[in-house]
Design a protein around this motif. Structure first.
Motif, PDB file in Angstrom:
ATOM      1  N   HIS A   1       0.852  -1.178   0.000  1.00  0.00           N
ATOM      2  CA  HIS A   1       0.000   0.000   0.000  1.00  0.00           C
ATOM      3  C   HIS A   1       0.893   1.235   0.000  1.00  0.00           C
ATOM      4  CE1 HIS A   1      -3.613  -2.269   1.989  1.00  0.00           C
ATOM      5  NE2 HIS A   1      -3.229  -2.803   0.848  1.00  0.00           N
TER       6      HIS A   1
ATOM      7  N   PRO B   1      -0.509   7.480  -2.980  1.00  0.00           N
ATOM      8  CA  PRO B   1      -0.656   7.671  -4.434  1.00  0.00           C
ATOM      9  C   PRO B   1       0.129   8.849  -4.986  1.00  0.00           C
ATOM     10  CG  PRO B   1      -2.652   8.356  -3.294  1.00  0.00           C
ATOM     11  CD  PRO B   1      -1.782   7.695  -2.261  1.00  0.00           C
ATOM     12  N   ASP B   2       0.473   9.830  -4.145  1.00  0.00           N
ATOM     13  CA  ASP B   2       1.088  11.058  -4.655  1.00  0.00           C
ATOM     14  C   ASP B   2       2.556  11.201  -4.255  1.00  0.00           C
ATOM     15  OD1 ASP B   2       0.481  11.251  -2.012  1.00  0.00           O
ATOM     16  OD2 ASP B   2      -0.364  13.275  -2.105  1.00  0.00           O
TER      17      ASP B   2
ATOM     18  N   PRO C   1       3.407   3.449  -7.331  1.00  0.00           N
ATOM     19  CA  PRO C   1       2.307   4.109  -6.602  1.00  0.00           C
ATOM     20  C   PRO C   1       1.094   4.332  -7.505  1.00  0.00           C
ATOM     21  CG  PRO C   1       4.398   5.258  -6.253  1.00  0.00           C
ATOM     22  CD  PRO C   1       4.626   4.257  -7.359  1.00  0.00           C
ATOM     23  N   ASN C   2      -0.078   4.339  -6.852  1.00  0.00           N
ATOM     24  CA  ASN C   2      -1.347   4.699  -7.494  1.00  0.00           C
ATOM     25  C   ASN C   2      -1.675   3.830  -8.701  1.00  0.00           C
ATOM     26  OD1 ASN C   2      -3.664   6.285  -7.378  1.00  0.00           O
ATOM     27  ND2 ASN C   2      -2.934   7.659  -8.975  1.00  0.00           N
ATOM     28  N   LYS C   3      -1.362   2.529  -8.606  1.00  0.00           N
ATOM     29  CA  LYS C   3      -1.699   1.582  -9.661  1.00  0.00           C
ATOM     30  C   LYS C   3      -2.247   0.292  -9.043  1.00  0.00           C
ATOM     31  CE  LYS C   3      -0.127   3.926 -13.265  1.00  0.00           C
ATOM     32  NZ  LYS C   3      -1.009   4.401 -14.351  1.00  0.00           N
ATOM     33  N   ASP C   4      -3.185  -0.328  -9.758  1.00  0.00           N
ATOM     34  CA  ASP C   4      -3.520  -1.725  -9.506  1.00  0.00           C
ATOM     35  C   ASP C   4      -2.736  -2.553 -10.512  1.00  0.00           C
ATOM     36  OD1 ASP C   4      -5.245  -1.280  -7.420  1.00  0.00           O
ATOM     37  OD2 ASP C   4      -7.035  -1.180  -8.686  1.00  0.00           O
TER      38      ASP C   4
ATOM     39  N   ARG D   1      -9.048   0.810  -1.655  1.00  0.00           N
ATOM     40  CA  ARG D   1      -8.442  -0.128  -2.595  1.00  0.00           C
ATOM     41  C   ARG D   1      -7.910  -1.359  -1.881  1.00  0.00           C
ATOM     42  NH1 ARG D   1      -3.790   2.546  -4.955  1.00  0.00           N
ATOM     43  NH2 ARG D   1      -3.554   0.559  -6.055  1.00  0.00           N
TER      44      ARG D   1
ATOM     45  N   ALA E   1     -11.115   4.850  -4.413  1.00  0.00           N
ATOM     46  CA  ALA E   1     -10.268   5.784  -3.681  1.00  0.00           C
ATOM     47  C   ALA E   1      -9.185   5.025  -2.939  1.00  0.00           C
ATOM     48  CB  ALA E   1     -11.116   6.599  -2.709  1.00  0.00           C
ATOM     49  N   HIS E   2      -8.107   5.719  -2.607  1.00  0.00           N
ATOM     50  CA  HIS E   2      -6.935   5.073  -2.007  1.00  0.00           C
ATOM     51  C   HIS E   2      -7.290   4.241  -0.779  1.00  0.00           C
ATOM     52  CE1 HIS E   2      -2.912   4.327  -0.628  1.00  0.00           C
ATOM     53  NE2 HIS E   2      -3.083   5.069   0.462  1.00  0.00           N
TER      54      HIS E   2
ATOM     55  N   GLU F   1      -5.350   1.766 -13.877  1.00  0.00           N
ATOM     56  CA  GLU F   1      -5.730   2.881 -13.019  1.00  0.00           C
ATOM     57  C   GLU F   1      -6.692   2.371 -11.946  1.00  0.00           C
ATOM     58  OE1 GLU F   1      -4.477   5.903 -13.096  1.00  0.00           O
ATOM     59  OE2 GLU F   1      -3.205   5.305 -14.791  1.00  0.00           O
ATOM     60  N   PRO F   2      -6.509   2.765 -10.699  1.00  0.00           N
ATOM     61  CA  PRO F   2      -7.425   2.307  -9.637  1.00  0.00           C
ATOM     62  C   PRO F   2      -8.846   2.789  -9.903  1.00  0.00           C
ATOM     63  CG  PRO F   2      -5.448   3.341  -8.722  1.00  0.00           C
ATOM     64  CD  PRO F   2      -5.443   3.632 -10.188  1.00  0.00           C
TER      65      PRO F   2
END
Length: 630
Positions: free
Chosen positions: A65, A68-69, A105-108, A128, A124-125, A120-121
């Protein structure tokens, strides 16, 4: 330690490399490691211990985990602790043995056809579940060559994915909770009984290497005894003697795969050694039994099939139906209840949308008592949000435990009765409008399937619906069922069937048992001469005492007292069927089922007043009492 400035000559993103490695993409195991809070220390301990194992052909994929930023520096950190090549994943990157891959980061991310697919997810973070998402693809892609590790973290991410890994014959390892900075994730997996090993991170590499060398790199020919039917019979007997359940008519390939997996866990070389181990360890019999019962299910599994069910089938169940006539559905092999609740949700939506108030009775059954207990609770991890729309989540579920769990609302739970039931030996439910039996028959051999399908035909009303799993079919039983939708596996019961098929369930139920001796059943019907005092007492009791039945935990009738015909009936042709729920008349069955379960759970007496029983076209009001007898 690897030289971080050295050039990587095998660029995994190079197209020629991908093509050249396609042919052996299934030859090496893949280790998926999931972690959240506190995962960095666990990663470091794992890879530091992994350094001494340089000759084993394996790939490692890390799912953590990540904010994302923020740019991740996990790749650089892990490279300090391993000689393996470490990459932050780029889309379509090929997975190679001897390499470690880290989700950006910020990927599935999913594994497909030997490559890592970034997406793309869609949530929301905080909502997930990237570990579950990846583990599910790893299970499909690698099967018994998949190894899932769950390290430190809060919540339950990884638990649902671990179920998929286990179902495909893979291995699940959880970090020991006392060694985890945050033990929520490993504890969640451990609580399900899915973990094959519970270890500190530094102890995991050695166990993994032993597993790979002992299992994956062994030739199947080194275990010829595992394929001997007479040897399997010994295990069938041990299981039957301990659990009361007979697995002799399940597919041998499935049974052998699960047995071999248990042997691998204990690093037992031969099937004869494993039989000795079973006989000496009741806990291992329970573990094997649980492994044989692993049922992978989720809400609205095969969404296209459920869409056909929703649009084409459910409206027909209520068409031209009297307002007080109940719709009766049996979900056989319901596992932990997701499918049964899915059907109930679709029906509730239809009833509400069309402002109908028809009574609905959904009977959901399974051989696994632990699965039934979980189904009754209606409590599921947050990972179910991957399979259920946000609208349905808001309408039919309530969040609990800080949104890490969701419980099915009472309005849906009240539509269902869950019960432990063995389709092989127990009488079927009857007078049904629909039967859903999905992904159960794939575990049965051909002979057992030939018994079960006519039994389903018997249990259904004329024009009743049969809903099978995506890999199942009615086979040669085209005389019994007509195809409604081949892709969705929906069939309709045929009427005017040839007389040869009009068989009672007692003849359809298997009489086969493993070729070994079981203790003889107790004969409760042997006549005994009674003294005059007993005969007199019985005659008086029959006149003044209410009708009563003594049943076991499964509802099988052991003794009847008084005139029970007003409340119990033996449907035409049901010779030998003596389950009280099967025999209970309309109006009594639902309340009786609930009362029996409550009396069993609470070991107390249950009273139900003013139960309306349909007796030969008339309604009789009765009071029902259920009590345990010791």
């Amino acid at each position: 330690m690897a030289d971080k400035t050295s050039k990587v000559t095998d660029d995994p993103s190079d197209n020629t490399t991908i093509q050249s490695k396609k042919s052996d993409s299934g030859d090496f195991p893949i280790i998926g490691i999931g972690a959240s809070a506190g995962g960095l220390a666990a990663f470091e301990a794992f890879f530091a211990s992994m350094q001494s194992f340089t000759d084993v052909k394996v790939a490692i994929i890390l799912i953590q985990h990540l904010a994302p930023d923020h740019k991740s520096i996990l790749t650089e950190i892990i490279q300090r602790y391993t000689r393996m090549k470490v990459f932050e994943v780029e889309d379509q990157m090929s997975v190679r043995a001897g390499c470690t891959y880290i989700i950006p980061p910020n990927k599935d991310m999913a594994l497909y056809d030997g490559t890592l697919q970034l997406m793309e997810p869609n949530r929301a973070h905080g909502q997930r579940l990237p570990i579950d998402f990846f583990f599910r693809s790893l299970a499909q892609e690698r099967g018994d060559h998949a190894i899932a590790i769950i390290l430190s973290g809060t919540g339950r991410d990884g638990t649902l994915g671990a179920e998929k890994i286990k179902d495909e014959g893979g291995v699940v390892i959880a970090q020991s909770p006392d060694s985890a900075e945050f033990n929520g994730m490993p504890s969640s997996v451990i609580a399900t009984g899915l973990a094959d090993y519970i270890l500190t991170p530094d102890a995991m590499p050695e166990q993994i290497i032993e597993h790979i060398l002992h299992t994956i790199e062994h030739s199947p020919d080194e275990h010829p005894a595992a394929k001997e039917q007479n040897t399997l019979k010994k295990i069938f007997f041990i299981l039957h003697d301990h659990t009361g359940h007979d697995f002799s008519m399940y597919k041998p390939s499935t049974i052998r795969r699960r047995i071999e997996r248990r042997m691998n866990v204990h690093q037992i070389e031969t099937i004869d050694e494993y039989i000795r181990y079973l006989r000496q360890n009741d806990d291992e019999i329970d573990a094997l039994f649980k492994d044989l019962l692993i049922g992978v299910t989720n809400f609205f599994r095969d969404s296209e099939a459920f869409s056909v069910l929703e649009k084409e089938i459910i409206p027909g169940l209520f068409k031209d139906r009297a307002a007080d006539a109940p719709v009766r559905i049996w979900v056989s092999g319901c596992s932990t209840g997701e499918e049964a609740y899915s059907i109930a949700i679709l029906i509730r939506e239809y009833l509400d949308d069309h402002k109908h108030s028809h009574p609905v009775q959904i009977f959901a059954s399974d051989i696994d008592s632990e699965a039934i207990a979980k189904a009754r609770s209606g409590l599921y991890p947050a990972s179910i949000t991957m399979d259920i729309t946000s609208q349905r989540m808001r309408r039919f579920f309530t969040s609990e435990h800080e949104s890490t769990m969701y419980r099915v609302n009472k309005s849906i739970r009240d539509m269902l009765v869950f019960s432990e039931h063995n389709i092989i030996k127990d009488p079927p439910f009857s007078k049904l409008d629909m039967i859903s039996c999905r992904n159960l028959m794939i575990y049965m051999n051909v002979d057992l399937q030939k018994r079960v399908l006519p039994l389903f035909h018997y249990a259904l009303y004329p024009k009743g619906i049969l809903f099978l799993g995506s890999s199942e079919t009615i086979g040669s039983f085209t005389e019994l069922f007509t195809v409604l939708d081949q892709k969705a596996k929906l069939f309709r019961r045929k009427d005017n069937v040839q007389k040869d098929w009009q068989i009672s369930p007692s003849r359809l139920l298997p009489t086969h048992r493993p070729d070994t001796t079981y203790p003889p059943p107790v004969d409760n019907k042997s006549p005994h001469a009674l003294p005059l005092q007993k005969l007199t007492e019985q005659a008086i009791l029959q006149q003044i005492a209410p009708a009563a039945a003594l049943v076991n935990e499964q509802g099988d009738i052991l003794y009847l007292h008084g005139r029970t015909g007003m409340y119990l009936e033996l449907p035409s042709g049901e010779s030998g069927i003596n389950n009280i729920l099967t025999m209970a008349r309309e109006g009594l069955r639902h309340e009786l089922s609930l009362a029996l379960q409550k009396a069993k759970d609470e070991a107390n007496t249950v009273y139900v007043k003013d139960v309306h029983v349909n007796t030969n076209g008339h309604h009789t009001t009765v009071d029902l009492t259920v009590r345990t007898v010791t």
